[in-house]
Design an enzyme around this catalytic site. Structure first.
Site, PDB file in Angstrom:
ATOM      1  N   ALA A  82      18.161 -24.272 -26.952  1.00  0.00           N
ATOM      2  CA  ALA A  82      18.815 -22.962 -27.056  1.00  0.00           C
ATOM      3  C   ALA A  82      17.727 -21.928 -26.772  1.00  0.00           C
ATOM      4  O   ALA A  82      17.031 -21.463 -27.679  1.00  0.00           O
ATOM      5  CB  ALA A  82      19.394 -22.779 -28.443  1.00  0.00           C
TER       6      ALA A  82
ATOM      7  N   GLY B 160      14.677 -15.601 -33.249  1.00  0.00           N
ATOM      8  CA  GLY B 160      14.954 -17.022 -33.020  1.00  0.00           C
ATOM      9  C   GLY B 160      16.443 -17.303 -33.048  1.00  0.00           C
ATOM     10  O   GLY B 160      17.245 -16.371 -32.965  1.00  0.00           O
ATOM     11  N   ASN B 161      16.807 -18.561 -33.158  1.00  0.00           N
ATOM     12  CA  ASN B 161      18.219 -18.905 -33.301  1.00  0.00           C
ATOM     13  C   ASN B 161      18.349 -20.146 -34.183  1.00  0.00           C
ATOM     14  O   ASN B 161      17.352 -20.727 -34.593  1.00  0.00           O
ATOM     15  CB  ASN B 161      18.893 -19.091 -31.937  1.00  0.00           C
ATOM     16  CG  ASN B 161      18.259 -20.204 -31.131  1.00  0.00           C
ATOM     17  OD1 ASN B 161      18.308 -21.357 -31.519  1.00  0.00           O
ATOM     18  ND2 ASN B 161      17.632 -19.845 -29.997  1.00  0.00           N
ATOM     19  N   TYR B 162      19.586 -20.540 -34.464  1.00  0.00           N
ATOM     20  CA  TYR B 162      19.836 -21.584 -35.461  1.00  0.00           C
ATOM     21  C   TYR B 162      19.738 -23.007 -34.922  1.00  0.00           C
ATOM     22  O   TYR B 162      20.046 -23.949 -35.640  1.00  0.00           O
ATOM     23  CB  TYR B 162      21.231 -21.398 -36.068  1.00  0.00           C
ATOM     24  CG  TYR B 162      21.368 -20.173 -36.923  1.00  0.00           C
ATOM     25  CD1 TYR B 162      20.588 -20.024 -38.065  1.00  0.00           C
ATOM     26  CD2 TYR B 162      22.266 -19.167 -36.592  1.00  0.00           C
ATOM     27  CE1 TYR B 162      20.706 -18.907 -38.857  1.00  0.00           C
ATOM     28  CE2 TYR B 162      22.394 -18.035 -37.386  1.00  0.00           C
ATOM     29  CZ  TYR B 162      21.619 -17.915 -38.523  1.00  0.00           C
ATOM     30  OH  TYR B 162      21.735 -16.815 -39.308  1.00  0.00           O
ATOM     31  N   SER B 163      19.323 -23.198 -33.692  1.00  0.00           N
ATOM     32  CA  SER B 163      19.279 -24.564 -33.143  1.00  0.00           C
ATOM     33  C   SER B 163      18.354 -25.455 -33.980  1.00  0.00           C
ATOM     34  O   SER B 163      17.231 -25.063 -34.302  1.00  0.00           O
ATOM     35  CB  SER B 163      18.783 -24.518 -31.695  1.00  0.00           C
ATOM     36  OG  SER B 163      18.558 -25.837 -31.251  1.00  0.00           O
TER      37      SER B 163
END
Ligand code: CTP
Length: 397
Positions: free
Chosen positions: A277, A209-212
């Site tokens: 994102a 995943g990512n930090y969005s």
């Protein structure tokens, strides 16, 4: 004169800033509005109804009944009458009651029956404002579609210095005027917004995943809806809520799911703002069982995801607008311009991770907008809500 003949319910609660509400009432009246004041019992400890009714030319409403003749004051009628409800000052207690529907006075019942949009100007001491419960209540109220005029920082009635002072009446007036100027300006427009991260599944318990956080996309959705647009918000996994009736929210997990929903939705849209994102890659294989530790190395092969922005760019008709985001760390402008062309965007919103206060973790953002002709507009560091407003002004000039 955007306020001419507008019906405004001005709610006043028990804060020392209640004295400023008299100036606010005066400014609203001078701008041509009709003002009906609703005051809480503790509000009356700070300012007298006589002062207020003299300013507005209407009796102030405070109790459910007028004690001497038993007249019933209908909060439902107020809800129908108003074009706007403005609660200034709003104490921590009032915010908490509004956020949780505790209808124990005329002001809160009026708020709960309100058909019109609501603007809230909080006022309290700095520690009360900074308390997590206040923060959470304000977040909830925003998610209901209410507009919050952030308090200012400065010396407080307690002689302490910090953030909590109700914003000055002139500033609140500017928010009110701005609200009426923009209200309905996007009615009949349909807008697709993608938001948040995507999760690319590895096995039943793990993902890439990512930090969005999704905050920018949700702010965009709320601002579009507030201006009257019909919004389809396609969001990856986020912990945000939104209850605005103008927003249809579709929750997805992976880039592939976001792609499928977005492609279908875009056909009927006037514009798409792609704020998500989206993961560029996903694991080639998704394991049905939890992957067990074995050996010293675990290799996960990744395969590319489809680019939603580029696909919408290919589908785009002459009357449709496409707005992308770019988060860059180096050669920002060159990279962003390349993306405009590659994805056939009308313009791109550039976030630089080099700017303090901009990016995933913050409530604020600092953007630059670049269009296809290479024209560039730089904006100051602002709250994500204000940034959303700038982006929408640019999308629908
Ligand atoms: N985007 C998208 N679908 C993808 C990847 C990105 O719709 N699969 C959108 C994003 O929502 C954003 C824009 O494209 O509006 C830019 O995303 P970014 O990841 O920065 O662009 P990439 O083409 O992936 O470029 P790079 O990874 O090289 O920076």
């Amino acid at each position: 004169m955007v306020l001419k003949d507008k019906h405004i319910v001005l709610g006043i609660t028990g804060s020392i800033a209640a004295y400023k509400a008299a100036s606010l009432a005066r400014l609203l009246i001078k701008a041509g509005a009709e003002v009906q004041i609703v005051i809480t019992p503790s509000g009356k400890e700070f300012i007298t109804p006589v002062t207020l009714s003299a300013l507005t030319g209407k009796p102030v409403v405070s109790e459910f009944f007028t004690a001497n003749d038993g007249t019933w004051h209908s909060h439902v009628d107020l809800g129908q009458w108003a074009d706007l409800m403005l609660i200034a000052p709003a104490t921590a207690a009032t915010l908490a009651k509004m956020a949780n529907g505790i209808a124990d006075n005329m002001l809160i019942t009026s708020y709960l029956s309100m058909k019109a949009p609501v603007i809230i100007a909080p006022a309290m001491d700095l520690d009360m404002f900074a308390h997590p419960s206040t923060t959470q209540n304000i977040e909830l109220l925003r998610s209901y579609g209410n507009i919050v005029v952030e308090p200012a920082a400065g010396e407080l009635a307690s002689r302490l210095t910090g953030k909590g002072r109700m914003e000055e009446p002139e500033k609140i007036m500017a928010v009110v005027e701005n609200f009426f100027t923009r209200q309905g300006s996007l009615s009949k427009k349909k807008v697709l917004i993608t938001a948040g991260p995507t999760y690319e599944r590895i096995d039943p318990v793990r993902f890439i995943g990512n930090y969005s956080s999704g905050k920018m996309g949700f702010a965009l959705a709320e601002e579009c809806a507030r201006r009257g647009a019909e919004v389809t918000l396609v969001t990856g996994p986020v912990s945000l809520k939104t209850n605005h009736p103008g927003i249809t929210r579709i929750d997805v997990e992976s880039a592939a799911e976001m792609y499928n929903v977005s492609i279908k939705a875009f056909l009927s849209m006037d514009a798409a703002i792609l704020c998500a994102a989206v993961a560029d890659f996903r694991p080639a294989e998704q394991y049905a069982e939890k992957v067990k530790r074995s050996g010293d190395m675990l290799n996960i092969s990744l395969v590319p995801n489809k680019d939603i922005a580029a696909s919408l760019g290919k589908m785009k008709k002459a009357n449709q607008l496409l707005v992308g985001f770019a988060l860059e760390t180096n050669d920002e402008e060159t990279n962003a311009l390349k993306k405009i062309i590659k994805k056939n965007l009308d313009f791109i919103v550039l976030n630089s991770l080099n700017d303090a206060g901009a990016g995933f973790k913050y409530e604020t953002n600092k953007i630059t907008i670049l269009n296809r002709n290479g024209e560039r507009k730089d904006f100051a560091l602002k709250t994500k809500k204000e940034v959303a407003s700038d982006i929408i002004d640019e999308t629908f000039p």
